[in-house]
Each structure stands twice: as structure tokens, then as C-alpha cells.
Scaffold this motif. Structure first.
Motif, PDB file in Angstrom:
ATOM      1  N   SER A 124       0.724  -1.420   0.804  1.00  0.00           N
ATOM      2  CA  SER A 124      -0.111  -0.084   0.332  1.00  0.00           C
ATOM      3  C   SER A 124       0.802   1.483  -0.147  1.00  0.00           C
ATOM      4  O   SER A 124       1.796   1.560   0.839  1.00  0.00           O
TER       5      SER A 124
ATOM      6  N   SER B 297      -3.248  -4.778  -1.049  1.00  0.00           N
ATOM      7  CA  SER B 297      -3.600  -3.017  -1.866  1.00  0.00           C
ATOM      8  C   SER B 297      -3.463  -3.395  -3.247  1.00  0.00           C
ATOM      9  O   SER B 297      -3.223  -3.914  -4.440  1.00  0.00           O
TER      10      SER B 297
ATOM     11  N   LEU C 269      -4.343  -0.092  -6.260  1.00  0.00           N
ATOM     12  CA  LEU C 269      -3.534   1.263  -6.340  1.00  0.00           C
ATOM     13  C   LEU C 269      -4.774   1.896  -7.791  1.00  0.00           C
ATOM     14  O   LEU C 269      -5.923   0.996  -8.346  1.00  0.00           O
ATOM     15  N   THR C 270      -5.249   2.647  -7.006  1.00  0.00           N
ATOM     16  CA  THR C 270      -6.693   3.676  -7.205  1.00  0.00           C
ATOM     17  C   THR C 270      -5.901   5.369  -8.093  1.00  0.00           C
ATOM     18  O   THR C 270      -4.816   5.493  -7.150  1.00  0.00           O
TER      19      THR C 270
ATOM     20  N   SER D 105      -3.731   4.291  -2.826  1.00  0.00           N
ATOM     21  CA  SER D 105      -4.517   2.961  -2.631  1.00  0.00           C
ATOM     22  C   SER D 105      -5.749   2.229  -1.955  1.00  0.00           C
ATOM     23  O   SER D 105      -5.771   2.944  -0.752  1.00  0.00           O
TER      24      SER D 105
ATOM     25  N   SER E 115      -1.762  -1.836 -13.072  1.00  0.00           N
ATOM     26  CA  SER E 115      -2.654  -0.665 -12.109  1.00  0.00           C
ATOM     27  C   SER E 115      -3.793  -0.367 -13.797  1.00  0.00           C
ATOM     28  O   SER E 115      -3.629  -1.395 -14.804  1.00  0.00           O
TER      29      SER E 115
END
Length: 723
Positions: free
Chosen positions: A104, A538, A540-541, A545, A700
Motif C-alpha cells: 500500500s 492493496s 492502486l487507485t 491505493s 494498475s
């Protein structure tokens, strides 16, 4: 094709056999450190000074000479010396030990391999530890949930600083390397009175030119500047008491996250990664990272009735990361993030530990920890945010933890001991009311609040070990340990996500500590089995994350660390690790499937089944080899040393679709020191053969990317030690 696969397996087997048998080396992980038959390696794995060979724990000990020989001055490069340790690097550093780690990049997500300075917990998710001017570094493998109870499901990296009350010293060095890199180190300690000592240590690095260049944003890439200053005061008012005060300032400035699509995948601009050069960054927005941290502790020790020692440790840490990064890594203006973060914590620990050589030794204590992680704010811009043009998040999480613990060791027979320890931790994570704001041309932007939330958890961790001294030089042990890592909330994201639960790990380990020829040869093997539950996973955003829990995983493996002092001139060392990992149950995994069409990017598939897949950043094999040879020359000593580290392919996500390919890195040095030790000069080189490798590969929604490792670097260092 079949022949190629067989050949690859055969070559790896030969390399491991060579590292493990042909080149026997130093104590459990003491890479390039000397093996002195007149001195014992001392560790504090049990929060007391003990001989390494007497401690029933798998510990890697890295001396100052070991770190210097491998040109390791920061924890982000520590994996070059410790097989089984993987360290990924974006704006933050994530440590994985024996396949256990944290991926994360959220400010409130702490490491599963925890870092300590002199027994004080240090938050390192967005920073790292300087390893210059230390006495030694200890890497404890596996959960240490009794005495090091803060989030240690994977292990502990502990830096031990030098004692100001030791003999006065004044020493320093300055170096210059390619890419216009200037480095320097200084250490001095003096006695203001017979019972009062003061020390100052400074370590700095200034890289004038980056390894690469971003022609879209017109900026240098892949450079790093940092400085660390430590001050320490030790005072002994009586023969039975010691007061130690410590302060550290650390500053890091680098080019931030610079990543490149891997070959065979496309970024959102539709360009295949094969069209990129080794350090070819093509991001529309500038990337930058800055990190400032302040750490202080006060340690008070007092003997109690000559049978025990009472210790109080009070600490404060303030970490302030600031990151700018183009998350889509293309010339298009799709998503750019600016993170303004802060992490503050205070802690108080009380220990009462037995003294003296009695059959029973023990320690009992309590620990309090209070932390505040804040996003102040996270700004997202680009077409991703729609008509508003900007999205702003404000988040915070407060964590409060209190624990009580004890551990005792009893010699129930002349050559046998049992160790038992127990810790109970109660923790509360609070999510105060937060909000995000849609910022556009409207002078009154929309503000969307999130309701406050709370998550309570508690749990027991323990240690149970049995060791037996078979002979004066062979000790065997078995142990069962449980570790626990705190839960919390996802702080980045446009929607409020449920909190994630604590993760736990049970470790079953057996090993030997063997030394021969008056300590000139040490061989320390260990085998282990991990049962991992509620794994914090985790994804990814945008700008961070999101964390969820995977159900179960099993990890098993074997370590072998060895060392030998061949003669007064030649030292050899080697180590290797074999690791087998799999998810036993993981039905809610997220897979990223690259889009082959010109649009690029990746399709996000949620709730996928990853049962039986390998864990990320858990290389099946890893090995290291080092040597040091010293010969008299010109009234002084000429030393030639080197290290080599091999890491196998590593899967980078639960889908097991992509790997960070295997690599071997070699470092070497040639130096001369005068007979009075006052003057020295050293030529050095890292990544000697200029291997093209990646410190991280990650998946991602905007694509699959790599972060390249440094190229060949080399330079010269001048040193002096006045006394």
C-alpha cells in the motif's frame, strides 16, 4: 523450449549450490563483515545484549564494514545484502521479507516489516532509514510480535546507533561519483565529563544529474538528494542509571514516481513499452517528491535492587511527505496527483528486565502508541475528474494502541532452555468526518462529506521456543511465533470503503546456530512454515491505493547464511533463501488485463479467484556472495572487496500475469588505509556490469509499469579518522 527451461533451472541450482557450499561465509547474514575469533557478534533481538549464536531467532547482522563494502547507506538498498528481502520503490519504500510485506502507498498503512532505531518504532512508509554512522543493522526474520509488537508480521529492521560514551572519535569522508554525485559522512563524539557523552552524525548525498530525462515535462528524472543529521547525548548520573536523549532530522528530495510501460503493454496514449528507452519517461506533468521527518526519543534506565533494570522509552516522530506525480505516465493530461501528507505519532514504553546470570531471565512491560495520519489534501486533476477539472480529498485516521507483554527464558536443563512470551494489544482506528470537494470554475464547489467511522480490534501474539546446546559450537532451536498487523481505513478514493481487518501470521521455524574453529566459521540454517490470514492486500487507485483482506496463504522456505575467515587477510560470506508461496484462499482478488487495442491501459476485473497463485514479491530463490581481501601496502592496508546479489523472478500481483524479471547485481571496491588509520581512499562501483533491472513492476488501471533501477555508478571516497 523444453531444453531452455531445463537449462535455466540447472543454472540456478548451480548458482545456489555455489553460493551455499563453495563459498561458506559469515554469521547469519553478516555480509562482508569480518569474522573475528576473539570477538562475538552481539545482537538485541530479545531487547537485551546477547551473542548472535545464542539467540534462537533467524537474525541477519550487518556491520559497518558490511554496509560500506556494498555501498549501502540507506534501507532502500538493503535488499542487496539480505536474501529474501525485496524492497519496492515508488514515492514510498515497501519492504517484503520472506514474502511478507506491505504494497500500500496510503499514508496510514504501515509496514509489515517494521523499522526501529535503538528499539524505537519508526514510521517508514514514505521514507527510509539512513544506515550511515551506525554500530550495526539487525534484520530479524519472521513475526516478532512479543517484544517488537508494532505491526511485525514480516520481521524487523533495527538500526543500532553508536554510543556517545564510547571512546572519543572524530571521523569523516567525502566522495564524488558519476552523475555529479557528491556524498559525505561525519561522526564525532566527545566526553564533556567522565559520565557525559555527546555525539553528532551527518550523512548527505547530492546528485547533480539524473539517470534520465523527461522531454515532455522538460525535467531531469531518477535523481535523489538526502541528508540525515543525528545528535545523541548519554549521561550516567550514577553507576546504576543511564539517561539517553536522541534527535534525528531526515530530508529527502528526488524526482518522484517515474515509471515506464513494460514491453508488450500500452499506456493510455497507445504507445507500447517496447518503444521506450531504459530511463525514457514521457509524462505530461512534472514529478517530484519531498520528505521531511523529525524523530526524538528519551530513554531512562535505572537498576532496581540489583536484580532488574527498569527502562522508560518516550518517543515522538513527525513525517511530512509531499508528492507530485503523473499517474498515467503519458503525454496526455489524464490523471495527475498532488499528495500533501503528514504522519505523527507518540509512544511510551516501560520495560522491567532481569539482570544477572540466573537460570531464569525475563522481561515484562507495557506499550502505548498514538498516531495521526492525514491527507492535507490529495488533489487530482486531468480528464479523469470530468467537467469539474479537479477533485480534492481531505482525510485523516487516528490510531491508538495499548499493549502489555512479557517474555521469559528458563534453563530447565544444563544445555536446554525454553522461551515463552505473550502480548495483548488493544487498538482503535478512528475515521473522523472527512470530505471530498469537486473543484471547478464554480466559486462554491460541491462538498461531499463522509460520516465518521470507528474500528476496534484486539489480539494476542506470542512466542514459544525451545533451544538446546548440542555441543559447545552447535545450538538447535524450534519456535512458534504469532505476529499481528493493525487494521484501518482506505483514505484515498471518491467513495467511502469499508475498513480492513488486522492481518495475522503464525510462524513455525527450526534452525541451527553452528560455529567452528574458535568462531572463524559460522553456519546458520533455518527452515520455516508460515500460515498467513486476513492478508491486507492493496490495489492502486487514483492518487493512492485501496486495501482489502485476502483470506489465507501459506509460505514455506529455507535460509542458509554462512561465513568464514579464511585467514587474517581473506574473508568470505554467502547466503541464500528458497521460498515457496501460494494463496490458499483469495476469491476477491483484483486482476488487471492490459488492453491490446490502441487505447491502451488495462481492464480492471474484481472478485477474481487467485487460489494457488504465488504471493507478490516472493522470489523463489535469492542469494548473495561477498568477500574481503586485505594486504599490506606502503605502510598501510590495501583492501579489495565485493558483493553479488541474485534475485529470482517475482510476481507483482495476485493474477501472476506479470513478473519483475530476475537479475544479478555486483558491487566492488578497492581501497587503501594508512597504518595509523588516519587517511583512506577508496574506489567503488555499484551495478558493475550495468544490469538493466527494475526496482518495481506494478499493475494498475492505467497500465502495467516498471521503475528502473540505477545504472552503473562509480566514484572515489576519501576518508579520515583523526582519533
Amino acid at each position: 523450449m523444453k531444453f531452455v527451461i531445463v537449462k535455466k533451472i540447472w543454472v540456478k541450482s548451480v548458482l545456489l549450490a555455489t553460493a551455499g557450499t563453495v563459498f561458506p561465509v559469515v554469521a547469519h547474514g553478516q555480509t562482508s563483515a569480518s569474522v573475528d575469533d576473539s570477538a562475538d557478534i552481539i545482537v538485541t533481538a530479545n531487547r537485551r545484549a546477547e551473542r548472535l549464536q545464542d539467540v534462537p531467532i533467524a537474525v541477519n547482522v550487518l556491520s559497518t564494514q558490511a554496509l560500506r563494502s556494498a555501498n549501502v547507506s540507506d534501507t532502500q538498498f538493503l535488499a542487496n545484502l539480505v536474501p529474501g528481502l525485496s524492497i519496492t520503490k515508488t514515492n514510498s519504500s515497501q519492504y517484503f521479507l520472506r514474502g511478507i510485506g506491505t504494497s500500500s502507498t496510503t499514508v496510514n498503512s504501515e509496514q509489515s516489516v517494521a523499522a526501529y532505531i535503538d528499539g524505537v518504532y519508526v514510521y517508514t512508509t514514505y521514507g527510509s532509514l539512513s544506515l550511515a554512522n551506525l554500530e550495526r543493522v539487525e534484520v530479524l526474520r519472521g513475526p516478532q510480535g512479543t517484544l517488537f509488537g508494532r505491526n511485525t508480521t514480516g520481521g524487523v529492521i533495527q538500526a543500532v546507533t553508536r554510543d556517545p560514551l564510547a571512546a572519543p572519535s572524530l571521523e569523516g569522508e567525502i566522495g564524488y561519483g558519476n552523475y555529479r554525485t557528491v556524498t559525505g559522512k561525519f561522526y564525532g563524539n566527545v566526553h564533556l565529563a567522565s559520565n557525559l557523552g555527546v555525539s553528532l552524525a551527518v550523512d548527505f548525498r547530492d546528485q547533480g544529474r539524473g539517470y534520465g530525462f523527461n522531454r515532455i515535462a522538460n525535467e531531469a528524472t531518477f535523481f535523489r538528494d538526502d541528508v540525515t543529521a543525528r545528535a545523541k547525548i548519554a549521561y550516567e548520573p550514577t553507576d546504576n542509571s543511564t539517561i539517553t536523549a536522541f534527535f534525528q532530522y531526515r530530508h529527502i528530495k528526488d524526482s518522484g514516481i517515474n515509471y515506464i510501460p513494460i514491453a508488450g503493454t500500452r499506456g493510455l496514449d497507445g504507445v507500447d513499452g517496447s518503444a521506450y528507452g531504459r530511463f525514457d519517461v514521457r509524462a505530461e506533468a512534472k514529478n517530484a517528491f519531498r520528505f521531511d521527518s523529525y524523530l526524538g526519543y528519551l530513554r531512562v534506565e535505572q537498576n532496581v535492587l540489583d536484580f532488574a533494570r527498569l527502562t522508560s522509552i518516550t518517543s515522538y516522530h513527525d513525517a511530512q511527505p509531499l508528492a507530485h506525480f503523473d499517474q498515467d505516465a503519458t503525454p496526455l493530461n489524464i490523471v495527475t496527483a498532488v499528495q500533501t501528507l503528514r504522519y505523527r505519532n507518540v509512544s511510551q514504553e516501560i520495560q522491567l528486565a532481569s539482570q544477572g546470570s540466573t537460570p531464569l531471565s525475563w522481561v515484562v512491560g507495557a506499550y502505548y502508541y498514538n498516531a495521526l495520519a492525514t491527507i492535507l489534501p490529495l488533489d487530482l486533476t486531468g480528464s479523469f475528474t470530468g467537467a469539474a477539472g479537479q477533485l480534492r480529498y481531505f482525510r485523516k485516521q487516528r490510531s491508538e494502541s495499548i499493549a502489555g507483554f512479557w517474555q521469559l527464558t528458563y534453563a530447565f536443563a544444563p544445555h536446554s532452555k525454553i522461551t515463552a512470551g505473550l502480548r495483548y494489544t488493544r487498538e482503535e482506528a478512528k475515521l473522523p468526518e472527512g470530505l471530498y470537494t469537486l473543484v471547478g470554475r464554480d466559486p462554491n464547489p460541491m462538498r461531499l462529506p463522509f460520516a465518521a467511522d470507528n474500528q476496534d480490534s484486539d489480539g494476542w501474539t506470542w512466542r514459544l521456543a525451545l533451544d538446546h546446546q548440542f555441543t559447545g559450537s552447535i545450538m538447535g532451536y524450534v519456535s512458534w511465533n504469532r505476529g499481528l498487523k493493525s487494521g484501518g481505513f482506505t483514505l484515498s478514493g471518491a467513495t467511502k470503503l469499508p475498513g480492513y481487518s488486522p492481518e495475522s501470521l503464525d510462524s513455525y521455524e527450526g534452525g541451527l546456530k553452528m560455529s567452528f574453529l574458535n568462531g572463524r566459521v559460522r553456519i546458520n540454517p533455518a527452515a520455516f512454515l508460515y500460515k498467513f490470514r486476513d492478508i491486507q492486500y492493496s490495489v492502486l487507485t487514483a492518487g493512492g491505493s485501496a486495501i482489502t483482506n485476502a483470506a489465507r496463504a501459506t509460505i514455506s522456505g529455507f535460509d542458509l547464511d554462512m561465513g568464514v575467515k579464511v585467514s587474517g587477510r581473506l574473508e568470505l560470506n554467502s547466503a541464500f533463501e528458497y521460498l515457496h508461496s501460494r494463496f490458499d484462499s483469495f476469491s476477491n482478488a483484483t486482476f488487471f488485463i492490459p488492453v491490446k487495442a490502441p487505447g491502451g491501459g488495462a481492464v480492471t476485473l474484481n472478485n477474481q479467484n487467485a487460489d494457488g497463485h504465488s504471493l507478490p514479491y516472493a522470489p523463489k530463490t535469492s542469494a548473495s556472495f561477498g568477500f574481503g581481501y586485505t594486504a599490506p601496502l606502503g605502510g598501510g592496508d590495501l583492501r579489495f572487496d565485493g558483493t553479488a546479489r541474485y534475485a529470482d523472478d517475482q510476481f507483482v500481483g495476485p493474477s501472476n500475469l506479470f513478473v519483475n524479471p530476475s537479475y544479478t547485481l555486483v558491487s566492488a571496491g578497492l581501497g587503501w588505509t594508512s597504518g595509523d588509520r588516519r587517511l583512506g581512499v577508496r574506489l567503488w562501483a555499484d551495478n558493475l556490469f550495468d544490469r538493466n533491472y527494475s526496482t518495481q513492476v506494478f499493475e494498475s488501471a492505467v497500465g502495467v509499469f516498471r521503475i528502473p533501477g540505477p545504472p552503473r555508478t562509480y566514484g572515489v571516497t576519501l576518508s579520515t579518522k583523526l582519533f
